[in-house]
Structures are given as C-alpha cells and as structure tokens.
Design a protein around this motif. Structure first.
Motif, short mmCIF file in Angstrom:
data_model
loop_
_atom_site.label_atom_id
_atom_site.label_comp_id
_atom_site.label_asym_id
_atom_site.label_seq_id
_atom_site.Cartn_x
_atom_site.Cartn_y
_atom_site.Cartn_z
N VAL A 98 34.74 32.96 36.83
CA VAL A 98 34.95 33.54 35.50
C VAL A 98 35.71 32.57 34.61
CG1 VAL A 98 36.03 35.43 34.24
CG2 VAL A 98 34.92 35.87 36.44
N GLY A 99 35.12 32.27 33.46
CA GLY A 99 35.76 31.42 32.47
C GLY A 99 35.70 29.93 32.76
N GLU A 130 32.93 44.01 21.76
CA GLU A 130 34.05 44.00 20.81
C GLU A 130 34.69 45.38 20.73
OE1 GLU A 130 35.04 41.24 19.48
OE2 GLU A 130 33.35 40.01 20.16
N GLY A 131 36.02 45.39 20.54
CA GLY A 131 36.73 46.66 20.37
C GLY A 131 36.62 47.58 21.57
N CYS A 132 36.70 47.02 22.76
CA CYS A 132 36.54 47.81 23.98
C CYS A 132 37.56 47.35 25.01
CB CYS A 132 35.12 47.67 24.53
SG CYS A 132 34.81 48.55 26.07
N SER A 133 38.16 48.29 25.73
CA SER A 133 39.14 47.94 26.76
C SER A 133 38.43 47.74 28.10
CB SER A 133 40.19 49.04 26.89
OG SER A 133 39.61 50.24 27.39
N ALA A 134 39.10 47.02 29.01
CA ALA A 134 38.53 46.78 30.33
C ALA A 134 38.40 48.08 31.11
CB ALA A 134 39.40 45.77 31.09
N GLU A 135 39.37 48.98 30.96
CA GLU A 135 39.31 50.25 31.68
C GLU A 135 38.13 51.10 31.24
OE1 GLU A 135 43.52 48.82 31.61
OE2 GLU A 135 41.92 49.10 30.13
N LEU A 136 37.89 51.14 29.93
CA LEU A 136 36.77 51.91 29.42
C LEU A 136 35.44 51.35 29.91
CD1 LEU A 136 35.62 54.14 27.57
CD2 LEU A 136 35.67 52.46 25.69
N LEU A 137 35.31 50.02 29.89
CA LEU A 137 34.06 49.40 30.33
C LEU A 137 33.85 49.62 31.83
CD1 LEU A 137 31.62 47.74 29.51
CD2 LEU A 137 32.94 45.66 29.98
N ARG A 138 34.92 49.55 32.60
CA ARG A 138 34.81 49.82 34.04
C ARG A 138 34.31 51.24 34.30
NH1 ARG A 138 40.25 51.32 36.73
NH2 ARG A 138 39.75 53.01 35.26
N ASP A 139 34.93 52.22 33.65
CA ASP A 139 34.50 53.61 33.85
C ASP A 139 33.05 53.81 33.42
OD1 ASP A 139 37.04 54.05 34.73
OD2 ASP A 139 37.69 55.24 33.00
N PHE A 140 32.66 53.18 32.32
CA PHE A 140 31.29 53.31 31.83
C PHE A 140 30.30 52.76 32.85
CE2 PHE A 140 27.75 51.18 29.59
CZ PHE A 140 27.11 52.29 29.08
N TRP A 173 30.40 41.92 39.93
CA TRP A 173 30.83 41.70 38.56
C TRP A 173 32.34 41.65 38.46
CZ3 TRP A 173 33.86 45.79 37.51
CH2 TRP A 173 33.48 47.08 37.89
N CYS A 174 32.80 41.06 37.37
CA CYS A 174 34.22 41.04 37.01
C CYS A 174 34.34 41.48 35.56
CB CYS A 174 34.80 39.64 37.18
SG CYS A 174 36.48 39.45 36.48
N ILE A 175 35.20 42.45 35.33
CA ILE A 175 35.50 42.94 33.97
C ILE A 175 36.91 42.52 33.63
CG2 ILE A 175 35.84 44.97 32.52
CD1 ILE A 175 33.67 46.38 34.09
N ARG A 176 37.08 41.87 32.49
CA ARG A 176 38.40 41.42 32.09
C ARG A 176 38.51 41.43 30.58
NH1 ARG A 176 39.16 34.92 31.74
NH2 ARG A 176 37.27 34.47 30.55
N LYS A 177 39.74 41.42 30.10
CA LYS A 177 39.99 41.34 28.66
C LYS A 177 39.78 39.91 28.21
CE LYS A 177 43.48 42.43 25.14
NZ LYS A 177 43.16 41.21 24.36
N VAL A 178 39.18 39.74 27.03
CA VAL A 178 39.00 38.41 26.46
C VAL A 178 40.34 37.96 25.88
CG1 VAL A 178 37.77 37.03 24.76
CG2 VAL A 178 36.58 38.88 25.96
N PRO A 179 40.87 36.84 26.32
CA PRO A 179 42.18 36.39 25.83
C PRO A 179 42.20 36.21 24.32
CG PRO A 179 41.50 35.13 27.76
CD PRO A 179 40.32 35.93 27.34
N GLY A 180 43.23 36.81 23.66
CA GLY A 180 43.44 36.63 22.23
C GLY A 180 42.51 37.43 21.34
N ARG A 181 41.75 38.36 21.90
CA ARG A 181 40.81 39.15 21.08
C ARG A 181 40.82 40.60 21.52
NH1 ARG A 181 35.18 36.32 21.84
NH2 ARG A 181 34.51 38.33 20.98
#
Length: 411
Positions: free
Chosen positions: A99-100, A143-153, A240-248
């Motif tokens: 990742v990254g 955009e405008g989405c948290s890692a927790e929300l995307l994981r649950d989805f 898969w890996c779900i993570r927050k985009v740094p600085g955004r």
C-alpha cells in the motif's frame, strides 16, 4: 481451428456466381456454416462443463467440521476452521499489496483503466498468472468517506444484495470466535452463464493506524454440497486494505484479486474492462446512501465481533517501512529512454491496429463474396486473405502479453 476453406465449403461454393440472387445464396451459405460452427463449439463447451462438474464431485475435499444443520449457522469455537485464513496469509497479503509503495507499470502490470470524478476515482492493473488466469490490482479512492464507513459497506452482505444485482443469494455458514474466521456462501448470476457459487472463508484485522485488512479464500463446507444448477468456483484469493488518505478527507481501498470462475479468460477480461467503471459508480452511489440505511446487519455485527487486532510484530515492521520506504519495483528495469511508452503499451497499440485491420478485412471480404460478381481467381484470393486474418488473430491471442482486450486508454 480448421482452414477457412474447410469452414466455408467445397470448391462448388467458389464457382463464378450467375447473375441474380446467387450472391445472396453465397452469403446465406456462409451464415449457415458459421451458425453450424458456433453450434459445435457450444456443444463442446457444455460437454466440458459437465465433465468439469463430474470431476468436482469426485475430487471435492473433505469439508471442515461445522455446526449441525439443526443448529443453523451460528457460531462455534472449536470448529477446525482455524487454518483456513492465517496470520501468514496476512503477512503475504501486506507484502503483495504494498500500500502506497507499488508502481505496477514498472513491475510489469498492464494498465486496465484509470477514471474518476469529484466523488470517486479508480485505477486498475492486470497481470497474467502462470495458469493463464488474470490477477487484478486496483486502488479506489472515495472522497468525504471514513475508513470505518467504507469497511462496513464492503462487509455488509445483506445490503450488497440490495444494490448489487449480480448477487442473488448470501448466507452465513459458520463463524469461529477464536480465530475470527467467518465462512459464507454466495451465489452470483452473470448474463448468459450458469450462476456461480462461492464458498468463502474470510478474516478481518484492524491496525493501530485505523486501517483495516481483509483476506478472502475459497474453501468447502458440509452445509454447502455441490449442486448441478450452479458452477462451484474453485479458485478465489482476494485481499484488501482500507485506510485514510493522508492529508485529505478521503479514504482508499487497495484490492488484490485473483479468481477463476470458469468463464472464458478473454471474455472475462473484456467484460471487466468495459463494465468495471459503471460498477464502481454504482457502488459509490450505494455507499453514499449507506449511512441512511437501517441499523447494522447480521454481517456487520458478526464482523465487528470477530475482527482481530493486527499482529504487533507486523505493525512494527510496517512502521519501519513507512519511515524508510522501499521501492518494490527497484529490481525491475524501467523502459528504455528511446521509448516514450512502456513495452506493454506498444504491444497494446500494435495488437489493436492488427485487430481493427483484420476485422475490416473480414467484413469487406464477406461483402465482396456475397456480391457474386467476382471471378474464381479473385474469390480464391479473398479466401487466402480471410485465412491470413484468422491466423493473425489466433497468433496474437496466444501471446501472454500481446492481448490487450482489457487495456483501455488511461484518462
């Protein structure tokens, strides 16, 4: 493939046609032979499917222990499923995802698609494995989405059946409180194909950096015997890996997916490249509606309860790698300076030109033959060119890197 002359008939078909409707008779004969050829291919495909199903039934491995049918899906603590998805699998997944840090183009991956809008962006690459099936690496940013929300989805299988029309059924078969492994059965439908049945085991980990990892593998289970009305998928490895985009205010999911569902490989690659962006947009719309969806489903409640903590030693290694990033593509030679594009792109352009030229030649030749006004020499020349066109298509299809059905221009 037999010579084209054999497919198109004997020499009688190539006699100079009389004036009138004999040109249309030639075209009708061509069409009839084409239909007959396709019918033979279809019959052979069905026979291979029946033989594959018989082998699956004979070679089906012993299923892991599971709750008795009378007890339903439920949970278990000593079910024998601990070895299905292990921490060693997680370590391999972390290294493969990179990742990254990955640069897929320099590592030999073929670019498939890169598209985006104000809400979501998607990039995907493909490589051919040793057995010929494609493996995909993709990065989707919301955009405008948290890692927790995307994981649950992603893990809400009940909600997926509402927005994903390919999923027609999902059921939980087993969950192991000790190992955190869950086993489920999913049935998917695809146009013009027998529905595919997936028996999958998966496990979720949460890291200290509020990132989430998931690994999914095919397996067998006693509550899911093989049924003739479905094709059992024997190979699926996805992580898969779900993570927050740094600085955004955004998050991203990096996916590595390898699947063999019995579909023709080239057909599957073409379907992926042409349909994946529409699917991503549909997924994004469903994600935006998800916060207004009813309370947590059974899938989410189970996933939150079974989620395991990321191994501490692996977390330390990842932290050290982030402080001193390593280019995973350093051992891969970059393109030569004289070339403005990578070798895979040059092959793609060449293959596309040859495919278009062969297609135009094929259409023009059939039209010319159907007119019924050319002499025998011209008709034999047309037959020769048709045979060369088919031969070129066959040769380009046999190259492991020459097929670019899934490669679309980067945008």
């Amino acid at each position: 493939m037999p010579p084209l002359e054999a497919l198109l008939g004997a020499a009688e078909l190539w006699r100079p046609a009389a004036r009138g409707a004999s040109g249309w008779a030639t075209a009708a004969a061509l069409l009839l032979l084409l239909v007959a050829h396709l019918s033979v291919l279809l019959v052979r495909r069905r026979r291979r499917g029946r033989a594959r199903l018989a082998r699956q039934q004979e070679d089906a491995p012993a299923a892991p222990a599971s709750p008795s049918p009378s007890s339903g899906s439920g949970s278990s603590s000593g079910s024998g499923s601990e070895g299905l998805v292990t921490e060693d699998d997680l370590r391999q997944l972390v290294g493969s995802l990179g990742v990254g840090a990955r640069q897929p183009e320099l590592e030999g991956w073929d670019p498939v698609i890169a598209k985006g809008n104000d809400a979501v962006s998607y990039k995907a690459w493909c490589e051919r494995t040793a057995d010929g099936t494609p493996r995909y690496l993709s990065v989707t940013t919301y955009e405008g989405c948290s890692a927790e929300l995307l994981r649950d989805f992603y893990m809400d299988n009940e909600y997926r059946m509402e927005w994903d029309n390919t999923v027609i059924k999902h059921e939980q078969l087993q969950c192991d409180e000790n190992s955190g492994i869950e086993i489920g059965r999913t049935v998917k439908k695809f146009p013009l194909l027998t529905p595919r049945e997936y028996i999958l085991a998966w496990r979720v980990w949460a890291s200290d950096e509020n990132s989430f990892y998931c690994l999914v593998k095919e397996c067998e289970h006693s509550l899911a015997p093989i049924q003739r009305k479905f094709v059992r998928v024997r190979l699926l490895r996805s992580g898969w890996c779900i993570r927050k985009v740094p600085g955004r205010d955004a998050c991203e999911i990096t996916v590595l997916h390898h699947e063999d569902n019995g579909m023709n490989i080239e057909m599957a690659k073409l379907a992926f490249s042409k349909g994946i962006w529409n699917y991503i947009c549909k997924m994004n719309n469903a994600l935006r509606r998800y916060p207004q969806h009813r309370g947590p489903s059974i899938s989410i409640s189970t996933m939150r309860r079974l989620t395991k903590k990321f191994p501490q030693d692996l977390q330390i290694n990842m932290d050290e790698s982030n402080r001193c990033p390593v280019n995973t593509a350093a051992a891969v030679a970059p393109p030569t300076p004289s070339s403005g594009t990578s070798p895979c792109k040059q092959l793609g352009k060449k293959s596309s030109r040859e495919t278009i030229a062969s297609g135009l030649l094929l259409i023009g030749s059939i039209v010319c033959l159907s007119k019924g006004r050319s002499n025998l020499g011209a008709q034999l020349a047309m037959a020769f060119f048709l045979k060369k066109a088919f031969k070129q298509d066959k040769e380009s299809g046999s190259s492991p890197r020459g097929r670019t059905d899934t490669t679309v221009p980067m945008q």
